[in-house]
Structure formats: C-alpha cells, structure tokens
Design a protein around this motif. Structure first.
Motif, mmCIF file in Angstrom:
data_model
loop_
_atom_site.group_PDB
_atom_site.id
_atom_site.type_symbol
_atom_site.label_atom_id
_atom_site.label_comp_id
_atom_site.label_asym_id
_atom_site.label_seq_id
_atom_site.Cartn_x
_atom_site.Cartn_y
_atom_site.Cartn_z
ATOM 1 N N GLU A 94 7.884 54.503 -40.331
ATOM 2 C CA GLU A 94 7.122 55.678 -39.680
ATOM 3 C C GLU A 94 7.082 55.393 -38.309
ATOM 4 O OE1 GLU A 94 2.976 57.881 -39.881
ATOM 5 O OE2 GLU A 94 3.460 56.598 -41.407
ATOM 6 N N LEU A 95 6.681 54.017 -37.833
ATOM 7 C CA LEU A 95 6.411 53.660 -36.432
ATOM 8 C C LEU A 95 7.758 53.666 -35.659
ATOM 9 C CD1 LEU A 95 4.319 52.667 -34.179
ATOM 10 C CD2 LEU A 95 5.190 50.212 -35.064
ATOM 11 N N PHE A 96 8.882 53.269 -36.049
ATOM 12 C CA PHE A 96 10.065 53.585 -35.325
ATOM 13 C C PHE A 96 10.359 55.050 -35.318
ATOM 14 C CE2 PHE A 96 14.711 53.638 -35.069
ATOM 15 C CZ PHE A 96 14.737 52.710 -33.994
ATOM 16 N N PHE A 97 10.079 55.628 -36.164
ATOM 17 C CA PHE A 97 10.624 57.147 -36.121
ATOM 18 C C PHE A 97 9.930 57.886 -35.233
ATOM 19 C CE2 PHE A 97 10.599 61.579 -38.168
ATOM 20 C CZ PHE A 97 11.878 61.869 -38.095
ATOM 21 N N ASN A 98 8.362 57.652 -35.170
ATOM 22 C CA ASN A 98 7.750 58.262 -33.957
ATOM 23 C C ASN A 98 8.034 57.744 -32.769
ATOM 24 O OD1 ASN A 98 6.082 59.635 -35.898
ATOM 25 N ND2 ASN A 98 4.676 57.987 -35.947
ATOM 26 N N GLU A 99 8.433 56.598 -32.483
ATOM 27 C CA GLU A 99 9.169 56.101 -31.149
ATOM 28 C C GLU A 99 10.559 56.901 -31.173
ATOM 29 O OE1 GLU A 99 7.672 54.275 -28.801
ATOM 30 O OE2 GLU A 99 5.936 54.134 -29.721
ATOM 31 N N TYR A 100 11.301 57.149 -32.004
ATOM 32 C CA TYR A 100 12.628 57.897 -31.705
ATOM 33 C C TYR A 100 12.240 59.073 -31.376
ATOM 34 C CZ TYR A 100 17.002 59.688 -33.354
ATOM 35 O OH TYR A 100 18.234 60.195 -33.140
ATOM 36 N N LEU A 101 11.321 59.855 -32.145
ATOM 37 C CA LEU A 101 11.054 61.217 -31.457
ATOM 38 C C LEU A 101 10.351 61.384 -30.206
ATOM 39 C CD1 LEU A 101 9.608 62.741 -34.998
ATOM 40 C CD2 LEU A 101 11.814 62.953 -34.527
ATOM 41 N N ASP A 102 9.647 60.549 -29.807
ATOM 42 C CA ASP A 102 9.386 60.486 -28.499
ATOM 43 C C ASP A 102 10.316 60.409 -27.346
ATOM 44 O OD1 ASP A 102 6.511 60.789 -29.250
ATOM 45 O OD2 ASP A 102 6.131 58.802 -29.245
ATOM 46 N N PHE A 103 11.239 59.453 -28.074
ATOM 47 C CA PHE A 103 12.381 58.965 -26.959
ATOM 48 C C PHE A 103 13.156 60.318 -26.507
ATOM 49 C CE2 PHE A 103 16.439 57.611 -25.958
ATOM 50 C CZ PHE A 103 16.384 56.853 -24.805
ATOM 51 N N HIS A 104 13.385 61.089 -27.863
ATOM 52 C CA HIS A 104 14.337 62.201 -27.699
ATOM 53 C C HIS A 104 13.415 63.578 -27.208
ATOM 54 C CE1 HIS A 104 18.042 60.499 -28.544
ATOM 55 N NE2 HIS A 104 17.581 59.629 -29.584
ATOM 56 N N GLY A 105 12.204 63.273 -27.245
ATOM 57 C CA GLY A 105 11.279 64.590 -26.917
ATOM 58 C C GLY A 105 11.277 65.528 -28.037
#
Length: 131
Positions: A94-105
């Motif tokens: 979940e933590l990595f996935f949230n960072e992934y979503l933030d990175f791609h907007g």
C-alpha cells in the motif's frame, strides 16, 4: 602469533621486532590444522593454504567524493515508478502504491460521494384466492 594475525588483518606494525620466518611458517600450519581439524604433513602446503585463505584481505579504500552537486542521478525517467506498471506497483504494498500514484498524479482524483438509487415504487397487485 600476533605478527601473523596483524598480517592477515592488514595492519602495519611500526615496532621493531625480529621476524623468524621458520617459526611463522610452523605457526601458520598449526593454526590451519586447528581450524580444519586436519594434519598438514607438508609445511609449505599448509603455509600456502593459510596464505591463500587469510592473506591479502586488506580493506578496499572508499573513494572520496568531492563533487556533491552531481552525486545523485536526478533523472526521473530512470525512476522505479517509470519502470513498473500499476499492477506491479500494487503488488509491492500500500505504501509503495500510494507513492506510485502520487508520482504519476493519479492520486488527486476527485471523489464523488455515493448516492443511493431512489427506490422504485412498489405496486400492489390484487390477490387472487384459488380456494
């Protein structure tokens, strides 16, 4: 024995001492015999095996980095977030996935509240008595 351990550890001795190579060879063979729990009948074979295992294990020198401005590669095209698709990012947690979503907007999507559907009116049909 202290001299042998200092040689194996890569330490330089700055003291004046007399080095008797014949005694050092015998001690090396005996130490290896204790470690391996085998007897080395040939002195040179035991010394060579000891040197192969324990000599020249000097620490590698870490280079001094002077250019602190260009030390990190800040090219975002090489980011891990650009190398994974959304499914692989989700599998990493979940933590990595949230960072992934933030990175791609993709994390800034507007949420719409759930509106329940209006109930359709119920029609009461006439009851038929078959008795």
């Amino acid at each position: 024995m202290f001299v042998i351990l200092c040689d194996a550890g890569g330490f330089d001795l700055y003291i004046m001492y007399k080095r008797d190579n014949d005694i050092i060879k015998i001690i090396k063979r005996d130490l290896l015999s204790i470690i391996d729990k085998t007897e080395y009948s040939d002195l040179e074979a035991g010394v060579n095996e000891f040197d192969r295992r324990f000599q020249n294990n000097k620490l590698k020198e870490i280079p001094l980095i002077i250019d602190l401005k260009n030390i990190f590669d800040s090219d975002l095209s090489k980011s891990i977030f650009n190398q994974l698709d959304i499914q692989q990012a989700n599998e990493r947690g979940e933590l990595f996935f949230n960072e992934y979503l933030d990175f791609h907007g993709l994390n800034n999507t507007e949420e719409t509240p759930f509106e329940p559907k209006k109930e359709k009116p119920k029609y009461k049909l006439p009851e038929i008595n078959f008795d």
